[in-house]
Design a protein around this motif. Structure first.
Motif, mmCIF file in Angstrom:
data_model
loop_
_atom_site.group_PDB
_atom_site.id
_atom_site.type_symbol
_atom_site.label_atom_id
_atom_site.label_comp_id
_atom_site.label_asym_id
_atom_site.label_seq_id
_atom_site.Cartn_x
_atom_site.Cartn_y
_atom_site.Cartn_z
ATOM 1 N N TRP A 38 -0.697 -23.904 -10.237
ATOM 2 C CA TRP A 38 -2.292 -24.082 -10.205
ATOM 3 C C TRP A 38 -3.063 -23.070 -9.288
ATOM 4 C CZ3 TRP A 38 -4.522 -28.003 -12.868
ATOM 5 C CH2 TRP A 38 -3.541 -28.976 -13.628
ATOM 6 N N LEU A 39 -4.127 -22.822 -9.707
ATOM 7 C CA LEU A 39 -4.873 -22.394 -8.879
ATOM 8 C C LEU A 39 -5.525 -23.304 -7.997
ATOM 9 C CD1 LEU A 39 -6.837 -19.726 -7.432
ATOM 10 C CD2 LEU A 39 -8.509 -20.325 -9.416
ATOM 11 N N ALA A 40 -5.599 -23.187 -6.668
ATOM 12 C CA ALA A 40 -6.138 -24.395 -5.636
ATOM 13 C C ALA A 40 -6.813 -23.805 -4.590
ATOM 14 C CB ALA A 40 -4.957 -25.023 -5.182
ATOM 15 N N GLU A 41 -7.775 -24.672 -4.072
ATOM 16 C CA GLU A 41 -8.635 -24.282 -2.806
ATOM 17 C C GLU A 41 -8.182 -25.028 -1.558
ATOM 18 O OE1 GLU A 41 -11.261 -22.186 -2.664
ATOM 19 O OE2 GLU A 41 -11.438 -21.916 -4.842
ATOM 20 N N ASP A 42 -7.604 -24.283 -0.804
ATOM 21 C CA ASP A 42 -7.306 -24.912 0.467
ATOM 22 C C ASP A 42 -8.393 -25.142 1.372
ATOM 23 O OD1 ASP A 42 -6.205 -25.243 3.280
ATOM 24 O OD2 ASP A 42 -5.024 -23.569 3.343
ATOM 25 N N GLU A 43 -8.893 -26.425 1.405
ATOM 26 C CA GLU A 43 -10.078 -26.987 2.056
ATOM 27 C C GLU A 43 -9.847 -26.982 3.497
ATOM 28 O OE1 GLU A 43 -11.133 -30.561 0.401
ATOM 29 O OE2 GLU A 43 -11.882 -29.608 -1.883
ATOM 30 N N LEU A 44 -8.777 -26.749 4.187
ATOM 31 C CA LEU A 44 -8.791 -26.645 5.467
ATOM 32 C C LEU A 44 -8.996 -25.170 5.803
ATOM 33 C CD1 LEU A 44 -8.408 -27.782 8.342
ATOM 34 C CD2 LEU A 44 -5.829 -27.189 7.827
ATOM 35 N N LEU A 45 -8.440 -24.126 5.306
ATOM 36 C CA LEU A 45 -8.589 -22.683 5.797
ATOM 37 C C LEU A 45 -9.860 -22.189 4.777
ATOM 38 C CD1 LEU A 45 -5.014 -21.661 6.593
ATOM 39 C CD2 LEU A 45 -6.698 -22.474 7.985
ATOM 40 N N ARG A 46 -10.065 -22.872 3.863
ATOM 41 C CA ARG A 46 -11.046 -22.218 3.023
ATOM 42 C C ARG A 46 -10.757 -21.012 2.356
ATOM 43 N NH1 ARG A 46 -15.851 -24.991 3.182
ATOM 44 N NH2 ARG A 46 -15.982 -26.398 5.258
ATOM 45 N N ARG A 47 -9.263 -21.136 1.535
ATOM 46 C CA ARG A 47 -9.109 -19.838 0.833
ATOM 47 C C ARG A 47 -8.327 -20.554 -0.622
ATOM 48 N NH1 ARG A 47 -3.523 -18.484 4.364
ATOM 49 N NH2 ARG A 47 -2.718 -20.487 4.186
ATOM 50 N N ARG A 48 -8.286 -19.706 -1.333
ATOM 51 C CA ARG A 48 -7.530 -19.869 -2.491
ATOM 52 C C ARG A 48 -6.054 -19.570 -2.491
ATOM 53 N NH1 ARG A 48 -10.734 -17.604 -7.532
ATOM 54 N NH2 ARG A 48 -10.392 -15.517 -6.601
ATOM 55 N N VAL A 49 -5.389 -20.364 -3.069
ATOM 56 C CA VAL A 49 -3.647 -20.441 -3.003
ATOM 57 C C VAL A 49 -3.199 -20.572 -4.484
ATOM 58 C CG1 VAL A 49 -3.492 -20.753 -0.503
ATOM 59 C CG2 VAL A 49 -3.486 -22.667 -2.451
ATOM 60 N N ALA A 50 -2.063 -20.282 -4.670
ATOM 61 C CA ALA A 50 -1.140 -20.650 -5.927
ATOM 62 C C ALA A 50 -0.445 -22.003 -5.235
ATOM 63 C CB ALA A 50 -0.628 -19.577 -6.413
ATOM 64 N N LEU A 51 -0.694 -23.077 -6.064
ATOM 65 C CA LEU A 51 0.102 -24.033 -5.924
ATOM 66 C C LEU A 51 1.321 -24.561 -7.107
ATOM 67 C CD1 LEU A 51 0.046 -26.027 -3.296
ATOM 68 C CD2 LEU A 51 -1.502 -27.719 -4.505
ATOM 69 N N LYS A 52 2.381 -24.401 -6.773
ATOM 70 C CA LYS A 52 3.328 -24.713 -7.666
ATOM 71 C C LYS A 52 3.941 -26.158 -7.772
ATOM 72 C CE LYS A 52 8.095 -23.359 -9.614
ATOM 73 N NZ LYS A 52 9.008 -22.604 -9.859
#
Length: 277
Positions: A38-52
């Motif tokens: 998944w494309l996901a938003e890291d709401e703590l660091l305010r960045r986009r990551v890939a989440l498997k």
């Protein structure tokens, strides 16, 4: 499996879920036998990551499940330009997730589907990056175990990245790949892995050879229409005919040797792939 680039994709069930109170799922990027990315938003660091989301076969033992997560944690210790950065391994409501850096571009598999075989000079460049990646993986005490075009990302800036450590194994793990642990793509699997024998770094080199064959010829060297026939071909048959490989042919053949001891090593492959070779 392993696409972690930003592409347009439909919203599916699960979108919007907040994982561990931190990662907000937005778009499904890819799926395969080992899970979904998944494309996901890291709401703590305010960045986009890939989440498997790690999804092993239902019949996989707890040992296999624990090993998959342990090796993902080991991969998180890798720091190499040509290896996807694993940022974290987390659990949420009984589900296990691998947090990875988000990459631009597309997979080698997608490039082959869209554009067909790549020029031999470009395949040589990709190969040198992948050999460097495997050197780092093996030095870290891991076997990737799933090198294939779908797990090679061709980034927009020219970076080549080996992805998806979901079925990586430790070099000191005495477990062989029984039927319950068998995963990955038969067309890119080494003969010893297809037989259920113990695997080592040479197994990744065979898979690299199959991947390079696909890159320059546009198809797997052992694809036989169905998984069982493909596995038989991997163990017993010669690779498909070379048409476009040119100067890469002896290198690919050296990587595709049936017996692990007869294959090119990482260092031998590097020497052979250098333009001065």
């Amino acid at each position: 499996m392993g696409t972690i680039a930003v592409e347009s994709a439909p919203t599916v069930v699960g979108s919007g879920r907040l994982v561990t109170g931190r990662y907000r799922l937005t778009t499904l990027l890819g799926r395969g036998g080992m899970g979904r990315v998944w494309l996901a938003e890291d709401e703590l660091l305010r960045r986009r990551v890939a989440l498997k989301e790690v999804v092993l076969p239902g019949h996989a033992s707890e040992h296999v499940r624990a090993s998959a997560l342990a090796e993902a944690r080991a991969a998180a210790r890798l720091n190499h330009h040509n290896v996807v950065k694993v940022l974290d391994v987390i659990e949420d409501s009984g589900d296990h997730w691998i947090v990875m850096e988000l990459l631009s571009g597309r997979t080698l598999a997608d490039a082959l589907t869209s554009d067909g075989p790549l020029p031999a000079t470009e395949v040589r460049r990709i190969a040198l990056h992948l050999v460097d990646a495997l050197r780092a993986v093996h030095r870290a005490g891991l076997v990737h175990s799933d090198v294939k075009p779908a797990n090679v990302q061709l980034c927009d800036d020219g970076r080549v990245v080996l992805m998806d450590f979901g079925i990586a194994t430790a070099l000191d793990d005495e477990q062989t790949l029984s039927s319950e642990a068998m995963a990955g793509s038969p067309a890119y699997m080494s003969p010893e892995r297809a037989r259920g024998d113990a695997v080592g770094p040479a197994s990744d080199l065979f898979s690299l050879g199959a991947t390079l064959f696909a890159a320059v010829e546009g198809k797997s060297p052992f694809g036989a229409g169905d998984p069982f026939s493909t596995l038989v071909a991997v163990v017993e048959a010669r690779p498909a005919a070379f048409v476009n490989a040119g100067h890469l042919r002896p290198i690919i053949e050296g990587l595709l040797a049936k017996h692990p001891a007869d294959r090119l090593t990482v260092d031998q492959a590097t020497t052979a792939l250098r333009p001065s070779a």
